[in-house]
Structures are given as C-alpha cells and as structure tokens.
Design a protein around this motif. Structure first.
Motif, PDB file in Angstrom:
ATOM      1  N   SER A   1       6.507   5.249 -14.234  1.00 34.70           N
ATOM      2  CA  SER A   1       7.210   4.301 -13.366  1.00 34.70           C
ATOM      3  C   SER A   1       7.897   3.178 -14.137  1.00 34.70           C
ATOM      4  O   SER A   1       8.492   2.282 -13.529  1.00 34.70           O
ATOM      5  CB  SER A   1       6.223   3.680 -12.365  1.00 34.70           C
ATOM      6  OG  SER A   1       5.589   4.685 -11.601  1.00 34.70           O
TER       7      SER A   1
ATOM      8  N   ARG B   1       9.262   0.417 -11.503  1.00 33.39           N
ATOM      9  CA  ARG B   1       9.808   0.906 -10.228  1.00 33.39           C
ATOM     10  C   ARG B   1       8.732   0.769  -9.149  1.00 33.39           C
ATOM     11  O   ARG B   1       7.534   0.790  -9.415  1.00 33.39           O
ATOM     12  CB  ARG B   1      10.252   2.359 -10.355  1.00 33.39           C
ATOM     13  CG  ARG B   1      11.411   2.570 -11.321  1.00 33.39           C
ATOM     14  CD  ARG B   1      12.084   3.921 -11.055  1.00 33.39           C
ATOM     15  NE  ARG B   1      11.091   4.986 -10.945  1.00 33.39           N
ATOM     16  CZ  ARG B   1      10.576   5.657 -11.979  1.00 33.39           C
ATOM     17  NH1 ARG B   1      10.968   5.354 -13.212  1.00 33.39           N
ATOM     18  NH2 ARG B   1       9.697   6.621 -11.798  1.00 33.39           N
TER      19      ARG B   1
ATOM     20  N   ASP C   1       7.535   2.706  -7.061  1.00 38.51           N
ATOM     21  CA  ASP C   1       6.569   3.787  -6.878  1.00 38.51           C
ATOM     22  C   ASP C   1       5.372   3.673  -7.832  1.00 38.51           C
ATOM     23  O   ASP C   1       4.419   4.439  -7.736  1.00 38.51           O
ATOM     24  CB  ASP C   1       7.249   5.148  -7.044  1.00 38.51           C
ATOM     25  CG  ASP C   1       7.850   5.349  -8.430  1.00 38.51           C
ATOM     26  OD1 ASP C   1       7.954   4.368  -9.186  1.00 38.51           O
ATOM     27  OD2 ASP C   1       8.228   6.492  -8.741  1.00 38.51           O
ATOM     28  N   GLY C   2       5.413   2.701  -8.758  1.00 39.72           N
ATOM     29  CA  GLY C   2       4.293   2.511  -9.673  1.00 39.72           C
ATOM     30  C   GLY C   2       3.400   1.344  -9.322  1.00 39.72           C
ATOM     31  O   GLY C   2       2.482   1.000 -10.078  1.00 39.72           O
TER      32      GLY C   2
END
Length: 403
Positions: free
Chosen positions: A181, A193, A195-196
């Motif tokens: 990420s 990002r 999503d991390g």
C-alpha cells in the motif's frame, strides 16, 4: 545471482551477491552475538534471537519496498545495504548498553559514521556512499523513511520477529499488505494508499501492546537496571567506547571480572537469575510525574541514596528506575484518499487513543534484594511522596506481590 538464507519469519531471504562482502564484514557478523531484546530472555526463554537476524529481515523488507516503489537499481542497492548495517552501532545487549553509554555523553546507535573507515571498501565496491547510508539510517536522507520513518521496515521486522520469538501475539501485523500500500510521490514523498489503513492501524496497536508485555516488562527492566548500575561502577568516558564494540558474552565476562565488588555481584545475580525484586512499582497517578521525569541524573542519584539511607541498607541494594515517558507516535505520512492527500491523524482517530494508552503504561520502580523489600518500600514511599492508590486506580497501578 543471489544467496538464499532461510528465516523463520520471512521464509527465504535473498541476499544479492553484491551485498555478500558487506554481510561478511566483522561489523555485521558481530551482530550474531548481540541479543535483539537484551535481557528479555530472562522473561521469555525463546527471546535469544539476534541483531543479525533482524538486520537480514530489515534488509529483505527494504528490498521489497524498493521494488514496490520502482526505485532505480543503484538506489535500491544503497537502501538495502543501509538496512543491512543499520544496527551495527548497537553495543552489548542492544538498548541496555545504549543507556549506559548515555551516562557518559551523547550516544545513538543510529550513528554509523564512526564505522565509516571499515565500511568504505564495501560501499565503494557497490558504487555507493557510506555518508548517504548514514543519512538514511539517521533519518535525514530523502529515502530515509523506508528504514527510519513512521511506517519503516525496521519496525515491521522487529515487531514480527520479537512476537515470534517471545510467543507474545501482540506484534502481529500484515507487513506485506502494508508494503503493497506504499507509494512514492515527488511532492508528498512516501505515502500510504487508503487500502493500507487497516495494516497501518495494526502496526500502531502492535507498538502499543508490545511495550508493557515485552519491551518494558518489569523483569527485563530490573535486569537492565542492574546491568546499568554495574557498568556505572566500572566504566569511564574513555573506556565505554571500547565496551560498546564488544558482544554480549564478552561484556558480561568483563563486568564479572571487574575491579568493582558490587559490579561483580550484580552481574553474578543476572547470570544466575537472582534478580532484584520490586519494592515499589507505581503508575503516573501516584507520583508527581512531571517532577519525576524532569529530574537530572545527579538528582536521581541523590534520591536513590536517600532511600537507601532511610531504609538502612547499603546503597548498592537500591535501584531507582524512573523511565522517560514513551514518545508519542506521530504519523507524518499522508494517506491518499480518493484523489487527495490527507493527514493520517485526520482519518485514524485510533492514534490519539494509542498515545494515551502509552502514557498510562508508564511505571516508576524501586528495586532491591528480596530480603529488604519491605523496608525499602516504606523508605521509597516516604522519600518519593508516593500516594496510596484509591479505588479508581487499576489493579496494575497497585504494588503487587511477586510469586
């Protein structure tokens, strides 16, 4: 071509042929004999892993990050080489000797410049600059955040590795997801990002929970303080530097055969696990904490001697442990949220909670031999002005009897 080394945490670690001469230097090989967790083996018998293993793991994760960020080959080699040598500045028993060195002047294991002459031939062969590596390790290079930053690979490896070898489950985090990420922006630098975020949150939780369970466990702390007291009775500002280049076994032997009777006795107790015990062990709400953490070394020593005198015991039987407050976790890394970059703190309120928890984990300790616990406790309570716990205190804040 690469060399493969089997690692219990990351599986097979690949070491590029270009780094093998650096791996084989005496500076790196010495780390085989430096325990990663200092005296934690006295609590967790499995905690005998070394700085060498950790250095390999950090190098492996750094290589993954460099490939994920698509860095040029020369930059990737510089960063991975820096990761491999990032801990060569550690003395015997890791952070224990760092604290001892700081009694005689400023010292940081992050400074590898004193070893430049020994490292230069290997870095020259790599086409890399030792000074650049030193800047990465100390946190001043533009690529430093990979090894020395908010979401660095050094921290990822030691949390995973320390959890593995102690058996404590709190260091669990998804390093691969976190690395996947990460991205690099010319203006923002290293960013995460969205999503991390869960992986990043797990790192924060791991850092917080591993503190009292492993890194500040009272038995480890007592042994470290005994080691520190022994060292202060033996070393001078001139002799401490050569001591820092020793390994664990040589360091204990030197102290165990030193000119100081009390130092020899302290080291004998550590080696046979006849440790001092807690006479007092209290949290921030039972002392005037702001005053305690601001005391100068000479003031702490005066208080320690006063406790010994009031308890009518020899001064070497009293250890006063006033740790600094754990530093707040600050996440300078920004998060890519849709098409914008936002501060990590703005979207992760967990950080505030974790920092408050870290503050509440602080403990002041007074340690002594088992037979003097009662009278040293009474003397310390009086000298330090310790408040008796009231019903709103947690059980962990109260002085507890040891088994």
């Amino acid at each position: 071509m690469t060399k493969q080394i089997k690692d219990p945490v990351h599986g097979y670690i690949e070491v590029p042929d270009a780094l093998l001469p650096l791996l084989d230097t005496a500076l790196v090989q010495r780390l085989h004999a430096i325990r990663q967790l200092g005296f934690a083996y006295l609590v967790y018998p499995g905690a005998n892993h070394t700085r060498f293993e950790h250095s390999l793991g950090t190098m492996a994760l750094a290589n993954k990050v460099c490939r994920k960020l698509d860095l040029a080959d020369d930059e990737r080699l510089l960063v991975t080489a820096s990761a491999l040598v990032h801990d060569i500045g550690h003395g015997p028993f890791s952070h224990a000797s760092e604290r001892l060195a700081q009694e005689f002047g400023s010292f940081s294991h992050d400074n590898i410049l004193p070893y430049s002459a020994d490292l230069k031939p290997c870095f020259d062969e790599l086409g890399a600059d030792v000074k650049e590596a030193a800047a990465i390790i100390s946190g001043t290079h533009r690529l430093a955040s990979i090894i020395h930053g908010d979401l660095d690979v050094d921290r990822m490896d030691y949390l995973l590795r320390d959890a593995h070898y102690t058996g404590v489950p709190y260091g669990t985090l998804d390093a691969n997801r976190l690395i996947h990420s990460l991205s690099l922006d010319s203006d923002e630098g290293l960013f995460l990002r969205e999503d991390g975020l869960s992986a990043a949150e797990s790192l924060l939780i791991a850092r917080t929970l591993m503190g009292p369970s492993v890194y500040y466990h009272h038995v480890s702390r007592i042994a470290e303080e005994m080691f520190l007291q022994a060292g202060k009775r033996v070393f001078t500002e001139q002799s401490i530097r050569s001591f820092l280049r020793m390994d664990d076994a040589a360091a204990l032997m030197l102290l165990a055969t030193s000119h100081s009777d009390s130092a020899r006795a302290l080291i004998s107790r550590i080696r046979t696990r006849r440790l001092y015990k807690r006479a007092v062990y209290v949290g921030r709400n039972q002392v005037y904490m702001e005053r305690m953490v601001s005391l100068r070394p000479d003031e702490k020593e005066r208080i320690r001697l006063e406790i010994a005198e009031k308890a009518n015991v020899k001064e070497e039987y009293v250890i006063l442990d006033i740790p600094p407050v754990r530093r707040e976790m600050h996440m300078q890394v920004r998060v890519q949220n849709l098409h914008d970059f936002v501060p990590f703190d703005d979207i992760v309120p967990l950080l505030t909670l974790m920092n408050q928890t870290r503050k509440e984990q602080w403990r002041l300790g007074v340690y002594t031999v088992p037979e003097y616990r009662e009278k040293v406790s009474a003397a310390a309570m009086s000298v330090l002005g310790i408040q008796k716990p009231t019903k709103q205190y947690k059980l962990s804040d109260i002085i507890v009897e040891e088994k």
